[in-house]
Each structure stands twice: as structure tokens, then as C-alpha cells.
Design a protein around this motif. Structure first.
Motif, PDB file in Angstrom:
ATOM      1  N   ILE A 286      -9.393  -3.231   6.208  1.00  0.00           N
ATOM      2  CA  ILE A 286     -10.493  -3.147   6.914  1.00  0.00           C
ATOM      3  C   ILE A 286     -11.637  -1.917   6.437  1.00  0.00           C
ATOM      4  O   ILE A 286     -12.519  -2.113   6.140  1.00  0.00           O
ATOM      5  CB  ILE A 286     -10.166  -2.867   8.429  1.00  0.00           C
ATOM      6  N   ALA A 287     -10.704  -0.835   6.486  1.00  0.00           N
ATOM      7  CA  ALA A 287     -11.579   0.442   5.713  1.00  0.00           C
ATOM      8  C   ALA A 287     -12.044   0.187   4.327  1.00  0.00           C
ATOM      9  O   ALA A 287     -13.197   0.623   4.254  1.00  0.00           O
ATOM     10  CB  ALA A 287     -10.724   1.698   5.934  1.00  0.00           C
ATOM     11  N   LEU A 288     -11.376  -0.622   3.504  1.00  0.00           N
ATOM     12  CA  LEU A 288     -11.866  -0.644   2.136  1.00  0.00           C
ATOM     13  C   LEU A 288     -13.130  -1.750   2.093  1.00  0.00           C
ATOM     14  O   LEU A 288     -14.006  -1.586   1.356  1.00  0.00           O
ATOM     15  CB  LEU A 288     -10.541  -1.205   1.213  1.00  0.00           C
ATOM     16  N   ALA A 289     -12.813  -2.663   3.019  1.00  0.00           N
ATOM     17  CA  ALA A 289     -14.020  -3.738   3.101  1.00  0.00           C
ATOM     18  C   ALA A 289     -15.184  -3.239   3.531  1.00  0.00           C
ATOM     19  O   ALA A 289     -16.248  -3.759   3.364  1.00  0.00           O
ATOM     20  CB  ALA A 289     -13.338  -4.961   4.014  1.00  0.00           C
ATOM     21  N   GLU A 290     -15.084  -1.987   4.373  1.00  0.00           N
ATOM     22  CA  GLU A 290     -16.259  -1.473   4.793  1.00  0.00           C
ATOM     23  C   GLU A 290     -16.714  -0.119   4.130  1.00  0.00           C
ATOM     24  O   GLU A 290     -17.648   0.612   4.387  1.00  0.00           O
ATOM     25  CB  GLU A 290     -15.763  -0.848   6.542  1.00  0.00           C
ATOM     26  N   GLY A 291     -16.102  -0.041   2.939  1.00  0.00           N
ATOM     27  CA  GLY A 291     -16.512   1.049   2.054  1.00  0.00           C
ATOM     28  C   GLY A 291     -16.011   2.550   2.768  1.00  0.00           C
ATOM     29  O   GLY A 291     -16.496   3.631   2.299  1.00  0.00           O
ATOM     30  N   GLN A 292     -15.216   2.674   3.623  1.00  0.00           N
ATOM     31  CA  GLN A 292     -14.766   3.713   4.279  1.00  0.00           C
ATOM     32  C   GLN A 292     -13.479   4.398   3.348  1.00  0.00           C
ATOM     33  O   GLN A 292     -12.147   4.311   3.907  1.00  0.00           O
ATOM     34  CB  GLN A 292     -14.134   3.623   5.642  1.00  0.00           C
TER      35      GLN A 292
ATOM     36  N   GLU B 117     -11.348   7.228   4.913  1.00  0.00           N
ATOM     37  CA  GLU B 117     -10.601   6.737   5.918  1.00  0.00           C
ATOM     38  C   GLU B 117      -9.162   6.004   5.247  1.00  0.00           C
ATOM     39  O   GLU B 117      -8.225   6.121   5.670  1.00  0.00           O
ATOM     40  CB  GLU B 117     -11.091   5.879   6.987  1.00  0.00           C
ATOM     41  N   ALA B 118      -9.527   5.233   4.288  1.00  0.00           N
ATOM     42  CA  ALA B 118      -8.452   4.617   3.459  1.00  0.00           C
ATOM     43  C   ALA B 118      -7.480   5.671   2.744  1.00  0.00           C
ATOM     44  O   ALA B 118      -6.306   5.500   3.013  1.00  0.00           O
ATOM     45  CB  ALA B 118      -8.862   3.748   2.362  1.00  0.00           C
ATOM     46  N   THR B 119      -8.168   6.628   2.260  1.00  0.00           N
ATOM     47  CA  THR B 119      -7.240   7.601   1.490  1.00  0.00           C
ATOM     48  C   THR B 119      -6.292   8.357   2.584  1.00  0.00           C
ATOM     49  O   THR B 119      -5.237   8.701   2.327  1.00  0.00           O
ATOM     50  CB  THR B 119      -8.309   8.709   0.712  1.00  0.00           C
ATOM     51  N   THR B 120      -6.896   8.855   3.620  1.00  0.00           N
ATOM     52  CA  THR B 120      -6.105   9.461   4.791  1.00  0.00           C
ATOM     53  C   THR B 120      -4.845   8.656   5.070  1.00  0.00           C
ATOM     54  O   THR B 120      -3.878   9.179   5.137  1.00  0.00           O
ATOM     55  CB  THR B 120      -7.222   9.840   5.906  1.00  0.00           C
ATOM     56  N   MET B 121      -5.132   7.460   5.263  1.00  0.00           N
ATOM     57  CA  MET B 121      -4.005   6.426   5.797  1.00  0.00           C
ATOM     58  C   MET B 121      -2.920   6.115   4.570  1.00  0.00           C
ATOM     59  O   MET B 121      -1.914   6.191   5.202  1.00  0.00           O
ATOM     60  CB  MET B 121      -4.457   5.310   6.445  1.00  0.00           C
ATOM     61  N   LEU B 122      -3.570   5.992   3.613  1.00  0.00           N
ATOM     62  CA  LEU B 122      -2.530   5.889   2.320  1.00  0.00           C
ATOM     63  C   LEU B 122      -1.727   7.397   1.997  1.00  0.00           C
ATOM     64  O   LEU B 122      -0.894   7.411   1.539  1.00  0.00           O
ATOM     65  CB  LEU B 122      -3.257   5.497   1.096  1.00  0.00           C
ATOM     66  N   GLY B 123      -2.555   8.588   2.216  1.00  0.00           N
ATOM     67  CA  GLY B 123      -1.925   9.541   1.700  1.00  0.00           C
ATOM     68  C   GLY B 123      -2.287   9.936   0.455  1.00  0.00           C
ATOM     69  O   GLY B 123      -1.743  10.986  -0.226  1.00  0.00           O
ATOM     70  N   ALA B 124      -2.955   9.020  -0.208  1.00  0.00           N
ATOM     71  CA  ALA B 124      -3.550   9.371  -1.564  1.00  0.00           C
ATOM     72  C   ALA B 124      -4.573   8.156  -1.921  1.00  0.00           C
ATOM     73  O   ALA B 124      -4.914   7.106  -1.071  1.00  0.00           O
ATOM     74  CB  ALA B 124      -2.477   9.130  -2.782  1.00  0.00           C
TER      75      ALA B 124
ATOM     76  N   VAL C  24      -1.420   3.848  11.743  1.00  0.00           N
ATOM     77  CA  VAL C  24      -1.740   3.411  10.381  1.00  0.00           C
ATOM     78  C   VAL C  24      -0.980   2.251  10.135  1.00  0.00           C
ATOM     79  O   VAL C  24       0.122   1.957  10.537  1.00  0.00           O
ATOM     80  CB  VAL C  24      -1.084   4.532   9.456  1.00  0.00           C
ATOM     81  N   SER C  25      -1.808   1.528   9.537  1.00  0.00           N
ATOM     82  CA  SER C  25      -1.302   0.070   9.017  1.00  0.00           C
ATOM     83  C   SER C  25      -1.767  -0.508   7.578  1.00  0.00           C
ATOM     84  O   SER C  25      -3.085  -0.101   7.636  1.00  0.00           O
ATOM     85  CB  SER C  25      -1.455  -1.247  10.362  1.00  0.00           C
ATOM     86  N   SER C  26      -1.315  -1.671   7.254  1.00  0.00           N
ATOM     87  CA  SER C  26      -1.917  -2.164   5.978  1.00  0.00           C
ATOM     88  C   SER C  26      -3.273  -2.732   6.352  1.00  0.00           C
ATOM     89  O   SER C  26      -4.105  -2.811   5.600  1.00  0.00           O
ATOM     90  CB  SER C  26      -0.851  -3.124   5.352  1.00  0.00           C
ATOM     91  N   SER C  27      -3.214  -3.407   7.585  1.00  0.00           N
ATOM     92  CA  SER C  27      -4.431  -4.328   7.932  1.00  0.00           C
ATOM     93  C   SER C  27      -5.685  -3.112   8.278  1.00  0.00           C
ATOM     94  O   SER C  27      -6.710  -3.517   7.809  1.00  0.00           O
ATOM     95  CB  SER C  27      -4.320  -4.874   9.283  1.00  0.00           C
TER      96      SER C  27
ATOM     97  N   GLY D 100       1.001  -1.056  -0.076  1.00  0.00           N
ATOM     98  CA  GLY D 100       0.028   0.011  -0.018  1.00  0.00           C
ATOM     99  C   GLY D 100       0.827   1.207  -0.054  1.00  0.00           C
ATOM    100  O   GLY D 100       0.529   2.359  -0.428  1.00  0.00           O
ATOM    101  N   VAL D 101       2.035   1.196   0.453  1.00  0.00           N
ATOM    102  CA  VAL D 101       3.042   2.183   0.410  1.00  0.00           C
ATOM    103  C   VAL D 101       2.170   3.452   1.428  1.00  0.00           C
ATOM    104  O   VAL D 101       1.918   4.522   0.851  1.00  0.00           O
ATOM    105  CB  VAL D 101       3.429   2.784  -0.707  1.00  0.00           C
TER     106      VAL D 101
END
Length: 323
Positions: A174-180, A183-190, A167-170, A30-31
Motif C-alpha cells: 500500500i505504501a509503495l502504491a501511494e509513493g510513500q 514508510e516502505a523503507t522503514t517497514m522493510l528496514g532498507a 508491519v506487514s507485506s500488505s 519483502g523480508v
């Protein structure tokens, strides 16, 4: 022109390796922002000592080796990971094959043979929780203890928190699995993205006034089924659209498929590779009693997708070029 991003593999001859480089070591799935802190530390160390900085990563992911029969939702396959790493300013990446031999290599042998002997590193940056070597005995603490004798600098990065959550890949999975998506974008930075080739579908969307570019995602993709605002990359071109990921319950409940409708676009995309970045979650996948009701909902989805994309006009992962 950006400098070439060099990929070093187990088969790369010693004469072609950038000796003395600083490495950022990790799996980098995920970088995300935690990974980027490690990368930033390596880049800074490299600048301070006039050395190139590389990522050091492993393929396949060690989890795949140790649990081959357990489905693994990877945020980035190898090429996507390398493209993200190439967009960070690193000079290249060392991709080590994670196989039985590497899994059985002791931490000390890994340090002395791989890091010092073959790569000749001048420094290393790692995350606080990264472990390596047989039995995961290798740790940031071991690297720190060995550093004076080896003559290298070691930087250990602490965890990165957002709203007091690490922040973690796990956590991103979870965020992507929940449609969040936010939240996923914030943790990824993009935005999270996938890359795939456009395949032929049933062409139902064309009959409904919504022709789609269809992409089959990895069978282990854990993204929540539903409707998304997306931004699509076709080379340097950026296109806006709305996408459905799921089983099409109104029609066939078939295998999961990503179906992308591009706004204001006409053309043939079959066989082309597209990057699809997920900007916002609109709604869950639904079954409709009539095509008219489905079309009305698709019209509404398009309006909402356009609004989401307008609110994030530049949202797209920064990707480098990898040969």
C-alpha cells in the motif's frame, strides 16, 4: 569470505540436507522487519545450540496458487527474496514448491514428514500469524503443543509495530502504491528494490540530454507512477540517479517502464542486470506541453534526487550471493 548460502529444494537429495538445522518459516515476501524478527530468533536459537539456521519458504507464493487469475504485486520475486535472506546471516534456505500436493498436505503430515522426517529440524521460529497445512489448520500454537513430543524448540515472534501499526507485506504494498517510499523503507528496514535487465527504448532521453537505462518491471508491479531518487547496484558498484516509472504521458502513454538516468555515468548498460533501490519519491508523473518545460522539470528533479541521495548516502538493501 562469507560462507556459501545453500538452497535446498524438493529435488535436493536427503544426503545433501543440513540435518538438525533451526528454521525460520514464512513466505517472507519483502523480508521486512517482522520477517527479520523471526529470522533473528532462528539465528539466536541456532547459536545457542550450535546448529545452522535456515529460512523455510514457499514458491510460488501460496496466494498465486489459490488465486491464479488475481494480479499479485510481489515485493520480491524468488531470487530477490533469496538474495535478501542470504544477506541476513542465515546458512541457507529451504524452498518448497507450493502446488496441489502441498496445498493438500495436512498440518500434521507437514510437521512429521517435511519438518521432522525430511529436514530433521532441531528447532523452528515462526511469526504469530503464520499458518500452514491444508485449510491453514497449522498454527504457531500447534507447533508449540507438538514441540515436547517432537523434541524441538519453538519460538513464536509477536507482531512488529511501527507507530502502533503492524508491519506487514500488505502495508508495504500500500505504501509503495501511494509513493510513500520512506514508510516502505522503514517497514522493510532498507529501501525496496527491483532487479532487471536493461533493454532498448525509444532513446528519447538521449535527445533530451538525459539518456536512460530502461527496465521493464513485472506487469503486476503496484509501485506508484512517478519520479524517484534511486541508487543502482551494478555488481558491487553503486550509482546514483533519478528514475521515472510510468507511461510517459508527454509522449505515448505506453506500457509502464522504469527509465533510470544515472548521474555522472557514461557507458553501455544494454543487457546488463541492475539492482534499483528506491530512495525517495519526488513527484507524480505529469504531461508537459513542450520539451523545454519537460527538460526544466527534469533538471529540477535531478537536483532534488541528488539531495535525497546525499541525505541517505548508505541506503541500499543488504544482499547476499545466491548461486
Amino acid at each position: 569470505m562469507a560462507p556459501q548460502f545453500t538452497v535446498i529444494r524438493d529435488t535436493t537429495p536427503d544426503s545433501a540436507i543440513l540435518k538438525g538445522a533451526v528454521v525460520a518459516m514464512g513466505n517472507f515476501d519483502g523480508v521486512h522487519l517482522g520477517h527479520r524478527a523471526v529470522i533473528a530468533a532462528a539465528l539466536e536459537m541456532g547459536r545457542a545450540h550450535g546448529r545452522p539456521a535456515l529460512a523455510l519458504t514457499f514458491e510460488p507464493h501460496p496466494r498465486r496458487f489459490f488465486s491464479p487469475n488475481t494480479p499479485q504485486f510481489r515485493l520480491t520475486d524468488e531470487r530477490a527474496k533469496l538474495r535478501l535472506l542470504a544477506g541476513t546471516g542465515l546458512a541457507g534456505a529451504v524452498v518448497m514448491t507450493f502446488d496441489k500436493a502441498r496445498a493438500g498436505t495436512s498440518a500434521q503430515d507437514f510437521i512429521h514428514h517435511d519438518l521432522i522426517g525430511r529436514l530433521g529440524i532441531g528447532g523452528i521460529a515462526v511469526g504469530y500469524d503464520f499458518h500452514f497445512g491444508k485449510g491453514r489448520v497449522g498454527s504457531p500454537g500447534l507447533l508449540v503443543n507438538e514441540a515436547p513430543r517432537l523434541g524441538i524448540e519453538v519460538d513464536v515472534q509477536p507482531h512488529v509495530d511501527i507507530d502502533e501499526r503492524p508491519v506487514s507485506s500488505s502495508a508495504i504494498r500500500i505504501a509503495l502504491a501511494e509513493g510513500q517510499i520512506d514508510e516502505a523503507t522503514t517497514m522493510l528496514g532498507a529501501p525496496w528494490f527491483i532487479t532487471g535487465k536493461v533493454i532498448h527504448g525509444e532513446k528519447r532521453g538521449r535527445d533530451l540530454g538525459y539518456p536512460t537505462a530502461n527496465i521493464r518491471l513485472d506487469a503486476n508491479c503496484g509501485l506508484k507512477h512517478g519520479i524517484y531518487a534511486v541508487r543502482v547496484g551494478r555488481g558491487p558498484e553503486r550509482l546514483s540517479g533519478v528514475a521515472s516509472f510510468g507511461r510517459r504521458p508527454t509522449f505515448d502513454n505506453g506500457a509502464p517502464l522504469l527509465e533510470i538516468f544515472l548521474f555522472d555515468f557514461k557507458g553501455d548498460l544494454y543487457g546488463q542486470a541492475l539492482d534499483c533501490a528506491f530512495i525517495g519519491f519526488i513527484r507524480e508523473e505529469l504531461k508537459f506541453d513542450s520539451l523545454e518545460a519537460l527538460i526544466r522539470q527534469m533538471d529540477d528533479d535531478s537536483v532534488r534526487a541528488r539531495a535525497m541521495l546525499a541525505a541517505a548516502p548508505d541506503a541500499f538493501p543488504r544482499l547476499g550471493t545466491v548461486d
